[in-house]
Write a protein that holds these residues in place. Structure first.
Motif, short mmCIF file in Angstrom:
data_model
loop_
_atom_site.label_atom_id
_atom_site.label_comp_id
_atom_site.label_asym_id
_atom_site.label_seq_id
_atom_site.Cartn_x
_atom_site.Cartn_y
_atom_site.Cartn_z
N ALA A 40 0.82 -1.21 0.00
CA ALA A 40 0.00 0.00 0.00
C ALA A 40 0.85 1.27 0.00
O ALA A 40 0.55 2.23 -0.70
N LEU A 41 1.92 1.27 0.80
CA LEU A 41 2.73 2.48 0.88
C LEU A 41 3.36 2.78 -0.47
O LEU A 41 3.44 3.93 -0.90
N ALA A 42 3.77 1.72 -1.18
CA ALA A 42 4.38 1.91 -2.50
C ALA A 42 3.38 2.55 -3.45
O ALA A 42 3.71 3.46 -4.22
N ARG A 43 2.14 2.08 -3.40
CA ARG A 43 1.14 2.61 -4.32
C ARG A 43 0.90 4.10 -4.06
O ARG A 43 0.78 4.89 -4.99
N LEU A 45 3.00 6.24 -2.74
CA LEU A 45 4.17 7.00 -3.18
C LEU A 45 4.16 7.20 -4.69
O LEU A 45 4.40 8.30 -5.19
N ILE A 46 3.88 6.11 -5.41
CA ILE A 46 3.93 6.20 -6.87
C ILE A 46 2.88 7.16 -7.38
O ILE A 46 3.14 7.98 -8.26
N MET A 47 1.68 7.10 -6.82
CA MET A 47 0.63 8.01 -7.27
C MET A 47 1.06 9.45 -7.16
O MET A 47 0.76 10.28 -8.01
N GLY A 48 1.76 9.77 -6.08
CA GLY A 48 2.18 11.15 -5.91
C GLY A 48 3.23 11.56 -6.92
O GLY A 48 3.43 12.75 -7.16
N MET A 49 3.91 10.55 -7.51
CA MET A 49 5.02 10.89 -8.39
C MET A 49 4.65 10.87 -9.86
O MET A 49 5.44 11.30 -10.69
N ILE A 50 3.47 10.34 -10.17
CA ILE A 50 3.16 10.14 -11.59
C ILE A 50 3.07 11.44 -12.35
O ILE A 50 3.56 11.57 -13.46
N PHE A 51 2.44 12.43 -11.75
CA PHE A 51 2.27 13.67 -12.50
C PHE A 51 3.34 14.68 -12.17
O PHE A 51 3.28 15.82 -12.60
N ASN A 52 4.33 14.26 -11.41
CA ASN A 52 5.37 15.18 -11.00
C ASN A 52 6.57 15.02 -11.93
O ASN A 52 7.13 13.94 -12.01
N PRO A 53 6.95 16.05 -12.64
CA PRO A 53 8.05 15.87 -13.59
C PRO A 53 9.41 15.71 -12.93
O PRO A 53 10.30 15.11 -13.49
N ASP A 54 9.57 16.25 -11.68
CA ASP A 54 10.89 16.16 -11.07
C ASP A 54 11.01 14.93 -10.20
O ASP A 54 10.02 14.42 -9.70
N PRO A 55 12.23 14.45 -10.00
CA PRO A 55 12.40 13.33 -9.07
C PRO A 55 12.18 13.80 -7.63
O PRO A 55 12.31 14.97 -7.32
N ILE A 56 11.85 12.85 -6.78
CA ILE A 56 11.52 13.18 -5.39
C ILE A 56 12.78 13.03 -4.54
O ILE A 56 13.58 12.13 -4.74
N ALA A 57 12.93 13.90 -3.57
CA ALA A 57 14.08 13.79 -2.68
C ALA A 57 13.84 12.71 -1.65
O ALA A 57 12.71 12.52 -1.18
N VAL A 58 14.90 11.98 -1.33
CA VAL A 58 14.78 10.91 -0.35
C VAL A 58 14.30 11.47 0.98
O VAL A 58 13.52 10.85 1.70
N ALA A 59 14.75 12.69 1.28
CA ALA A 59 14.36 13.31 2.56
C ALA A 59 12.86 13.48 2.64
O ALA A 59 12.26 13.31 3.70
N ASP A 60 12.24 13.79 1.50
CA ASP A 60 10.78 13.97 1.51
C ASP A 60 10.07 12.67 1.86
O ASP A 60 9.11 12.67 2.63
N VAL A 61 10.56 11.58 1.29
CA VAL A 61 9.94 10.30 1.58
C VAL A 61 10.11 9.95 3.05
O VAL A 61 9.19 9.48 3.72
N ASP A 62 11.30 10.22 3.57
CA ASP A 62 11.54 9.95 4.99
C ASP A 62 10.61 10.77 5.85
O ASP A 62 10.10 10.29 6.86
N ALA A 63 10.39 12.02 5.45
CA ALA A 63 9.53 12.88 6.26
C ALA A 63 8.09 12.43 6.21
O ALA A 63 7.32 12.69 7.12
N LEU A 64 7.73 11.73 5.12
CA LEU A 64 6.33 11.35 4.97
C LEU A 64 5.95 10.23 5.93
O LEU A 64 4.86 10.21 6.48
N VAL A 65 6.87 9.30 6.12
CA VAL A 65 6.54 8.12 6.92
C VAL A 65 6.84 8.41 8.38
O VAL A 65 7.87 8.95 8.71
#
Lengths: 467, 340, 75
Positions: A40-43, A45-65
């Motif tokens: 579920a967490l992967a899904r 994360l991916i949804m948030g990135m599909i329409f985003n042209p830039d790559p996501i920072a690892v720090a952002d993912v860490d802050a999310l969880v």
């Protein structure tokens, strides 16, 4: 039950090289199916990135969880990396561009792609309806299962099916015929969805031998999962490999084709429920409707239970299907058969017979609880705890002793010698048992050679140091 | 021997690291109040917003193959369930759609039956939602709308809760539910406070998170923030006030509002609210520290109402009670202490 | 030089170990070494024999209603 097939198809996908996976992700239907297999967490994360042209920072993912769920995050990232959906650089996570593009296409649509199947524009002269498809699927599938169990039903499955059963280890050749194996017994106790996936995965493995492109095979399988029941689809969208597959799938009852030269095919319920939860999730209102309308047979959509299990170990199964009776016979001592029911008792001998055939207590218990009568399901414990405990105890009885082949090392001169050698064995990981008091220990067969050499070396060292 | 004990001791996994994979039902409540959308026409047009919403619905359906969605639209005259349509409506609508393909505004292409490049599940939902929403927007009486300032948020919430109750609790399907409210704030909007708060409390009891996505430039509606806070939902104000732009609606929806209820305990919610819990007078809308409270409905007033009636529950106060409130506290005469 | 003997390590509970020792007292070719209360080394070829004998001895002590019923109808 669906989590089992998830794990095995996941394992298969993770084993594929990156190039193959990228080719696989070119079909939106496959992207969608793979997406649904992710945690579920992967899904999210991916949804948030599909329409985003830039790559996501690892720090952002860490802050999310949340910090308390770190393990979840690590598992998710590992899985995504293995499937080559995420590539991680120093500080950023980049999503696989093919996957991104095609998942977006699946969501937004409009792109003229054929991965979801092309329905036929022309009317079928010999149109079939859903009831016919269901009946056809049931008869084909049960034919295979009956053949495995050994009940004579008159027809035998085609050679392709027999080949598959042999290759998958579910049946083995014996004296001119085929005999069911332990794996085959376990297969029988699974529910329909899991059984189909087991066969399809075996088919995938075999297809590599037969020079069929696994990408085509997988694309077709995932496409089948997204088709609509009752709608005919044309063969124009399929590749050569996929048309070839169609013949085999016809034998399993997953698709229906009027004859081999037909230009259209119908998916059956077995196909459309490939990627969904266990058959039809019936709600209370739907069940009422079905009961009053008297529709579909219950053996394919395995949602109506028929087994009642009492606390005195007696079992009553309201079924007439020879297949289900044959399966029950594997672990139940069936005593009486009535017009609409069979009764029997679960006792030590019947369970031990099943256990000796390779069926585990877990499988028996799962089978019973899945097919439990709705009245049983309403109770606090679906199956009586006494019976469940007893089945597990009988299994424990079977292996009261654990036997391992090995070498016993004894008669050490002094404690130091014993300590050195046993520590060495422990570090190698071959130590099975040690008794410092008696200065004896046991190692595995494989490790004994190394230990003997170590002892020789040590003795030489001591002798040379003594001199 | 405890390992084989079959009696189910519901030992909760203290770490709780495995996510349960239950499907979820999403109820989207869309503001169909045309004048409000007109106000923010420069920031985002209705068709762009509807397209973003459809992509979001598809994304929700993509998360799990048993996920389902429920779409409700509301405006000044009431609320209506747009999806799932009443059985029978769907077939007539598709026939009507094929006959007159230009009934939709903004030159949208009529979705064709032949176009099967989209996943069938997505396609059916999208088509129905699109047609129904356009119908609702087209058939509203523009002039009437401007005059009325009521908004039927409470009606929409009640419809959503009723739908969820039927499909999740009565039918006993193993689903979790949540509500997303997409509102375009209107500066003169009046809401019925008590019915709305009742809906929020019901959602709280049923553990249904209520998320709010606010697009317009209107002031922050405190009750919406309170709603999100009490149900553990997400409140997001996407307007130019907060230096965000509604044009990126689809990205906000997909990153902020996509999380399932089963996933929410594990992630940090992107909610932005400093909820103002201070009491506000029902008459003057000012914050009060000391004021009057109605003894029947407990509503707060900073002054005695001129018509001697409570603004919310309409009880009449007697003259004597009101006169008593105006009295100053009695001063006790101090007895002179005589020193011996 | 320490001695290395080929055998099969048996892990079980003390009651089963006592049963195996009992079997061994009549047939002296099973146990190679008694290691402790729960471990034994036995001859590799005797593993199946031990298992069968154990099963038989354990079955003697279990109540089997079928047998009772069979005896009743037989007589």
């Amino acid at each position: 039950m669906t989590s089992q097939f998830k794990n095995s198809i996941n394992d298969y996908l993770e084993g594929l090289p990156e190039a193959v996976l990228t080719r696989l992700y070119q079909s939106p239907a496959t992207c969608l199916a793979v997406f649904r297999l992710l945690p579920a967490l992967a899904r999210t994360l991916i949804m948030g990135m599909i329409f985003n042209p830039d790559p996501i920072a690892v720090a952002d993912v860490d802050a999310l969880v949340k910090p308390s769920s770190q393990r979840l995050k690590l598992e998710t990232q590992k899985k995504l990396r293995l499937l080559h959906i995420f590539t991680e650089t120093q500080a950023h996570i980049i999503i696989n561009p093919t996957f991104k593009k095609n998942l977006r296409a699946a969501l937004v649509g409009g792109d003229q792609n054929i991965s979801f199947g092309v329905p036929c524009d022309t009317e079928d002269k010999h149109k079939v309806d859903v009831a016919f498809l269901d009946a056809h699927a049931v008869s084909q599938w049960e034919m295979i299962l009956h053949f495995m169990v050994g009940t004579s039903i008159g027809r035998t499955p085609s050679d392709g099916v027999l080949n598959l059963l042999k290759h998958s280890g579910l049946m083995e050749p014996e004296r001119g015929g085929l005999r069911i194996t332990n794996a085959g017994f376990q297969f029988l106790l699974q529910d329909v969805n899991a059984q189909i996936w087991t066969l399809l995965l075996q088919y995938l493995n075999m297809s590599e031998y037969l020079q069929m492109d696994p990408v085509d095979v997988l694309n077709f399988i995932f496409m089948l999962g997204s088709l609509e029941l009752g709608q005919d689809y044309s063969l124009s969208a399929l590749s050569e490999t996929q048309k070839h597959m169609l013949e085999d799938l016809r034998d399993y009852g997953i698709v229906y084709q009027r004859k081999a030269s037909s230009r259209r095919f119908y998916p059956t319920r077995l196909a459309t429920t490939l990627t969904s939860e266990t058959a039809a999730l019936r709600t209370a209102s739907q069940s009422m409707e079905a009961a009053t309308q008297d529709t579909i047979s219950s053996s394919v959509a395995a949602d109506s239970g028929f087994i009642i299990l009492e606390t005195n170990f007696r079992l009553y199964a309201y079924t007439e299907s020879p297949l289900q009776i044959a399966v029950l016979n594997l672990f139940v001592n069936l005593k009486t058969r009535f017009a609409n029911m069979v009764t029997g008792q679960i006792n030590r001998d019947s369970v031990r017979f099943a256990l000796s055939n390779g069926i585990t207590a877990e499988q028996i218990i799962t089978y019973l609880s899945v097919h439990a009568h709705p009245r049983m399901k309403g109770m606090e414990h679906v199956l009586p705890p006494t019976v469940v405990d007893q089945i597990k105890l009988w299994q424990l009885e079977m292996d009261r002793i654990r036997a391992t082949d090995g070498y016993l090392f004894s008669e050490f001169k002094n404690f130091d010698e014993y300590k050195d050698v046993s520590t060495y064995a422990k570090e190698l990981g071959v130590l099975l048992y040690e008794n410092p008091g008696k200065r004896k220990f046991v190692s595995t067969l494989a490790g004994s050679q190394q230990i003997v050499e170590f002892v020789k070396r040590r003795n030489q060292k001591h002798r040379s140091s003594a001199n | 021997m405890n390992a084989i004990d079959g009696t189910s001791r519901q030992l909760k996994d203290t770490e709780d690291q495995t996510l349960d994979d239950t499907p979820s039902l999403l109820s989207i409540i869309i503001d169909a109040h045309v004048p409000s959308w007109e106000e923010i026409k420069s920031q985002i047009s209705i068709s762009e917003a509807v397209a973003s919403i459809l992509v979001f619905i598809n994304a929700h359906l993509a998360l799990h193959n048993s996920n389902s969605v429920n779409v409700i639209g509301y405006n000044a005259s009431g609320a209506r369930i747009l999806y799932p349509p009443k059985s029978g409506v769907e077939s007539t609508r598709s026939k009507e759609r094929e006959e007159r393909s230009e009934s939709v505004s903004d030159g949208e292409q009529a979705p064709s039956k032949k176009d099967h490049s989209m996943y069938r599940q997505f396609k059916t939902v999208d088509e129905v939602v699109q047609t129904e929403l356009w119908n609702m927007l087209n058939h509203t009486n523009y002039v009437e709308e401007e005059k009325q300032h009521n908004s039927a948020i409470s009606g929409a919430l009640s419809l959503a809760l009723g739908f969820i109750n039927k499909h999740v609790f009565v039918d006993e399907s193993r689903m979790r539910a949540r509500i997303l409210l997409l509102t375009v704030g209107h500066k003169n909007e009046t809401i019925q406070y008590i019915p709305t708060m009742n809906c929020i409390f019901a959602a709280q009891k049923l553990k249904i998170p209520v998320d709010v996505c606010k697009l317009g430039p209107g002031s922050d509606q405190v009750f919406l923030q309170q709603a999100c806070d009490s149900t553990h939902g997400i409140y997001m104000d996407i307007s130019e006030k907060n230096s965000k732009t509604p044009k990126g609606l689809v990205q906000y929806l997909l990153s902020g509002f996509i999380s399932d209820p089963s996933l929410r305990p594990h992630i940090v919610l992107p909610t932005q609210s400093n909820v103002d819990f201070r009491a506000a007078c029902f008459l003057t809308k000012q914050v009060v520290d000391i004021g009057y409270v109605c003894s029947v409905c407990l509503c707060i007033m900073s002054q005695i109402p001129s018509n001697r009636r409570c603004p919310t529950c309409d009880t009449t106060y007697s003259e004597k009670t009101l006169a008593g409130l105006g009295r100053k506290p009695l001063k006790k005469k101090k007895k002179k202490v005589v020193k011996p | 030089m320490p001695k290395a003997t080929r055998g099969v390590l048996i892990e079980c509970d003390p009651s089963i170990k006592a049963l195996i020792v009992n079997i061994d007292s009549s047939q002296h070719n099973i146990i190679l070494d008694e290691l402790d209360d729960t471990h034994l080394m036995i001859h590799p070829s005797m593993v199946e024999v031990v298992k069968q004998k154990l099963n038989k001895m354990l079955a003697e002590n279990t109540y089997n209603p079928n047998e009772e019923a069979a005896k009743a109808t037989g007589k």
